[in-house]
Design a protein around this motif. Structure first.
Motif: not given
Lengths: 260, 259
Positions: B39-57
């Motif tokens: 999860x942390x790596x999805x947030x930091x763009x180390x990995x890309x999610x298969x589905x779903x979105x992560x947004x930072x502001x």
């Protein structure tokens, strides 16, 4: 960490003891020869030493072999490091480059040297080529391993910091490759000397190998032994040189040792 | 988040709904293998999610990463062994370039003061203790004044005493820096003590099952670990992890673990 010993004791065990052993062995060989125990074709150490004195061509021969070995080694280092970098950057080529390195390493030098002499003509270029072929593999493997030795978290760190490929190489991959690189360079140095000497057997007018061959044909055993001894010293010297460079350059890590 | 393994693809993260307000401290707790680190790596763009979105502001992780918005502290210090303390801390500024970075970088000296490593500027990582190495890693993570500080079990390898001290220091540093922080941890007490919100995860597939708000005031002190509010939160997190029934089985009185 081992308990610290006194400087005198460390000096004795690192230098004094081997030196004493060599002197004792030489003394034994000398006296064995004196009392006629040694066979005819085994000269006494003093006979070998005498060869150094009345041998005006010796220095030229050593210089010639050193030059050929160093040139071949330099070419091999350049090509090996370049090829390893390509192998690591362009993944599909990795296996081919590695296998090519193994293949060249597996070629019997003693048989290829005369063939190369036919193609390249007699001259230092044959010995330089053989020295390069004989020494490339450890440097190739060392660089390939070294460039991949950065761990996953260090790579993630560089990624999170948005490092470019060039920055990745400069800040992470190259420094972490250095210990492996030096290990490969160390192991390859004696191979370059031995390759050059072997190649000189296939036809060369100068060099330690040529000197060895002429001495053999004229039954000059002390000179043959001198040539053998010089080859050993040059090979060990090449190793020692890189060991020293490594010791100075790798100040942060003394753990990586492919070969001690 | 789906990983294509050797056989069946593995669903590492399934339903994850996590919202963290700016400048707050969130923690994620869950069993091993529940996908906390993923999860942390999805947030930091180390990995890309298969589905779903992560947004930072509003920004995508990739855009935020290119804007040097992340400070990441790994499980191990992950220092570059050939660089001394000062050079390790300056690495992000060197990579971003002093002029290129939109945010004014903190000076390395300031960061060394912040993590209390004065006098060790020239030391190489292998000359430092584990706790000191992790301080360097924290200072490095703060070098570009990140918007988000991601902490992946940063003190997991440290002994309890050092860990406790490091946690207090981390809170002090976080309060001074004003960033949003997200901490992954195995320890219930640590998750509660550090955070405003504890996100509880379950494993296989990883999902967030509950969120516990921690109403303890800031700055946090060790004395608060004896307060009833703290115990209450710890118990709610434990219930979230193990289920209420199990926790309340008669005869198995579970003492509160204060890590």
């Amino acid at each position: 960490m081992l308990p610290r010993r006194s400087l005198a004791r460390r000096m004795w065990s690192s230098t004094g003891m081997p030196l004493a052993a060599i002197i004792v062995l030489l003394g034994l060989a000398e006296s064995a020869k004196y009392f006629g125990v040694l066979p005819v074709f085994l000269p006494s150490p003093s006979q070998v030493a005498a060869e150094v004195v009345d041998n005006p061509a010796l220095l030229g021969n050593v210089a010639s072999t050193a030059y050929k070995a160093a040139s071949g080694y330099g070419i091999a280092a350049t090509v090996a490091v370049g090829a390893a970098a390509i192998a690591v950057l362009v993944r599909p080529l990795y296996g081919s480059i590695y296998n090519l390195g193994v293949g060249i390493h597996a070629v019997p030098i003693i048989a290829t040297a005369p063939l190369l002499a036919l193609w390249l003509g007699v001259g230092p270029q044959v010995q330089i080529t053989i020295a390069a072929l004989a020494s490339q593999f450890p440097m190739l493997v060392g660089t390939m391993q070294g460039l991949q030795s950065a761990d996953a978290q260090q790579r993630e760190l560089m990624h999170v910091l948005s490092a470019t490929r060039a920055q990745m190489l400069r800040f992470l991959l190259l420094p972490s490759a250095l210990p492996y690189l030096f290990a490969g360079f160390k192991i390859a140095a004696p191979s370059a000397i031995l390759g050059a000497v072997t190649a000189e057997w296939a036809g060369a007018d100068r060099g330690v190998g040529a000197m060895m061959l002429y001495a053999l044909f004229s039954y000059d055993t002390p000179k043959v032994w001198l040539a053998v001894l010089i080859t050993c010293l040059m090979a060990a010297g090449g190793y020692g040189f890189w060991a020293l460079v490594e010791h100075v350059a790798i100040y942060w890590d003394r753990d990586v040792e492919i070969a001690e | 988040m789906v990983f294509a393994g050797r056989g069946e693809p593995v669903v590492a993260l399934d339903k994850v709904d996590l919202h963290l307000p700016p400048s707050r401290f969130g923690s994620i707790i869950g069993p091993s293998g529940c996908g906390k680190s993923t999860l942390l790596r999805l947030i930091a763009d180390v990995m890309q999610p298969t589905a779903g979105i992560v947004r930072l502001g509003g920004a995508t992780p990739a855009a935020a990463r290119r804007d040097y918005a992340f400070g990441f502290v790994f499980q191990s210090p992950t220092l570059l062994p050939w660089r001394n303390v000062h050079e390790n801390i300056s690495l992000p500024v060197e990579i971003a370039g002093r002029t290129r970075a939109q945010r004014p970088p903190r000076s390395a000296e300031e960061l060394i003061d912040l993590v209390g490593l004065q006098g060790f500027e020239k030391a190489l990582p292998h000359q430092l203790s584990g706790g000191m190495q992790q301080r360097v890693a924290i200072a490095r993570a703060l070098a570009l004044e990140p918007d988000v500080l991601l902490l992946d079990e940063p003190f997991g390898a440290l002994d309890e005493i050092t860990r406790q001290r490091m946690n207090l220091e981390l809170l002090r540093i976080w309060a001074e820096s004003g960033t949003t922080a997200l901490l992954v941890t195995h320890s219930i007490a640590e998750a509660v003590f550090m955070a405003d919100q504890v996100h509880i995860m379950s494993a296989r597939p990883g999902r967030i099952t509950a969120v516990v708000d921690v109403p303890l005031p800031r700055p946090r002190t060790l004395a608060m670990m004896r307060s009833s509010v703290f115990f209450d939160c710890v118990n709610r997190v434990r219930d979230g992890l193990f289920g209420r029934d199990e926790a309340c089985t008669p005869g198995s009185v579970q003492p509160v673990e204060v890590y």
